[in-house]
Enzyme design. Structure first.
Site, PDB file in Angstrom:
ATOM      1  N   HIS A 303      51.169  57.928  19.928  1.00 49.01           N
ATOM      2  CA  HIS A 303      50.735  58.789  18.829  1.00 49.01           C
ATOM      3  C   HIS A 303      51.546  58.408  17.604  1.00 49.01           C
ATOM      4  O   HIS A 303      52.781  58.408  17.639  1.00 49.01           O
ATOM      5  CB  HIS A 303      50.946  60.268  19.167  1.00 49.01           C
ATOM      6  CG  HIS A 303      50.175  61.197  18.292  1.00 49.01           C
ATOM      7  ND1 HIS A 303      50.390  61.309  16.921  1.00 49.01           N
ATOM      8  CD2 HIS A 303      49.154  62.064  18.563  1.00 49.01           C
ATOM      9  CE1 HIS A 303      49.558  62.189  16.413  1.00 49.01           C
ATOM     10  NE2 HIS A 303      48.806  62.661  17.388  1.00 49.01           N
ATOM     11  N   ASP A 351      45.754  63.851  24.312  1.00 48.22           N
ATOM     12  CA  ASP A 351      44.430  63.459  24.813  1.00 48.22           C
ATOM     13  C   ASP A 351      44.538  62.964  26.254  1.00 48.22           C
ATOM     14  O   ASP A 351      43.706  63.290  27.098  1.00 48.22           O
ATOM     15  CB  ASP A 351      43.832  62.356  23.941  1.00 48.22           C
ATOM     16  CG  ASP A 351      43.663  62.780  22.499  1.00 48.22           C
ATOM     17  OD1 ASP A 351      43.107  63.862  22.270  1.00 48.22           O
ATOM     18  OD2 ASP A 351      44.089  62.034  21.600  1.00 48.22           O
TER      19      ASP A 351
END
Length: 409
Positions: A303, A351
């Protein structure tokens, strides 16, 4: 000297040239998580993702002039507006100064977070139970199990606005009650049922695994951790629409539309597919190693805003291990995590963990997106309420880069 066969991969020398840095600084960027590297054509070389290097170069150029800095801000660069809603820090996203990770651990519900983000104080906008039945124009669509979850919600929410007499009421308590009803209605639409007074995490969990309280606890934590994330794409879209004075149903529709894109909400489906493919391969470690060697992405990992690892993913992983550590499908997840850490050094993001929850419980990919969409609506509504309280229109300017008027073609 051989060169990478994949045009998306570049050697260290080209990466240094694009960034205007030395090889030592390049290696420091990798160690700090600002860039990722992978094995090159020979054993001693490393290659880098061209898109990652270009994005970092853009961020380095931000601030070298007001116009250029503003342009670069649109892709996770410099802040473009003020908000009191959420703050992203390495250890957690913070909701009005309170850690989302700590809230998830403490047993907070999505409704608790909504009351915090919407600044409800003594008001409980969830006190009134929702209507027992859908309005007639919505009923058939809401029950249509053949429609994908996001599409079902996007089709119904504009119709629900027609039934909401208070949709343009500017009074803060009324707007919060409209928001609370929307939160419940959206959750029910996403799983194809009717809204009721149950906590939202129970409504979702019972749709997928009725009576499984441990699973419901994971869903609760996932919703809390996903409730808001500053100016992500869908929140920004909702906020722009809210700045026009549109009703809350319109802002939610904008958020859902943005989330439907494969580069936003689609991330959970790709992460789920990675876990499924790794399991089907029969050799997860070799499967991940080969993907990384080819230069393929590893969806569900890394990320850009959390170079040291996504704390939301870390918290969900901790809870998933605690609940399902001995489950056969959890071994699939652990194998993928270990192989990815070994070959790329990347950590799982939110996710990936939403997908892992579904994989471990033998669910398809769609519940991962449903959890994300259910939770993130809370933040969209907070941004809408904040933006409309400001009373300003979001209308950025564009820097024209096309053919000059009067130029010869």
């Amino acid at each position: 000297m051989s060169t990478p066969s994949d045009p998306e991969l570049i050697r260290a020398r080209e990466a240094c040239a694009l960034l205007g840095i030395s090889p030592a600084t390049l290696y420091a960027y990798v160690s700090r998580g600002l860039l990722s590297s992978r094995p090159g054509p020979d054993a001693r070389s490393r290659v880098y993702l061209r898109a990652e290097v270009a994005r970092l170069a853009q961020r380095k150029r931000a601030g070298r002039g007001a116009a250029r800095g503003a342009a670069q801000s649109l892709d996770r660069g410099l802040p473009v507006l003020e908000t009191r809603i959420s703050l992203i820090r390495p250890d957690a996203p913070y909701y009005r100064g309170r850690s989302a990770v700590a809230a998830a651990r403490a047993g907070a519900t999505l409704e608790d977070i909504a009351r915090l983000l919407w600044e409800c104080e003594d008001q409980d906008p969830f006190a009134a139970p929702p209507p027992a039945a859908w309005p007639e124009p919505v009923a058939a669509l809401a029950r249509d199990a053949t429609l994908p979850p996001l599409e079902r919600a996007m089709a119904c929410i504009p119709l629900l606005a027609l039934e909401q007499r208070q949709s343009l009421n500017a009074a803060a308590p009324v707007r919060r009650e409209v928001a609370a009803l929307l939160l419940r209605q959206n959750a029910a639409l996403l799983v194809g049922t009717r809204p009721d007074a149950r906590p939202v995490h129970r409504l979702l969990a019972d749709a997928w695994r009725p009576g499984d309280t441990g699973f419901a606890g994971l869903v609760r934590s996932a919703l809390v951790l996903c409730a808001d994330h500053e100016l992500n794409v869908s929140a920004f879209a909702a906020r722009v629409v809210a700045s026009t004075g549109a009703h809350l149903h319109a802002t939610v529709s904008a958020g859902l539309a943005a989330l439907s894109g494969p580069r936003h909400g689609g991330a959970t489906a790709r992460a789920h597919a990675l876990l499924q493919d790794a399991r089907a391969s029969g050799a997860a470690a070799a499967f991940i190693a080969e993907r990384w060697r080819r230069g393929d992405e590893l969806p569900g990992f890394n990320h850009l805003l959390y170079p040291d690892g996504d704390p939301r993913g870390a918290e969900l992983l901790r809870q998933l291990r605690e609940r399902c550590g001995d489950a056969p499908r959890m071994r699939d997840v652990e194998a993928v995590l270990a192989a990815t850490a070994e070959h790329s050094g990347q950590h799982p993001n939110i996710d990936g963990l939403l997908a892992a929850i579904c994989h471990v419980h033998d669910l398809p990919a769609s519940p991962a997106l449903v959890m994300f969409a259910t939770a993130r609506l809370t933040g969209w509504l907070a941004h809408a309420l904040e933006q409309q309280a400001l009373g300003t229109l979001i209308r950025p300017r564009a820097r024209y880069a096309g053919l000059a008027p009067g130029s010869e073609r």
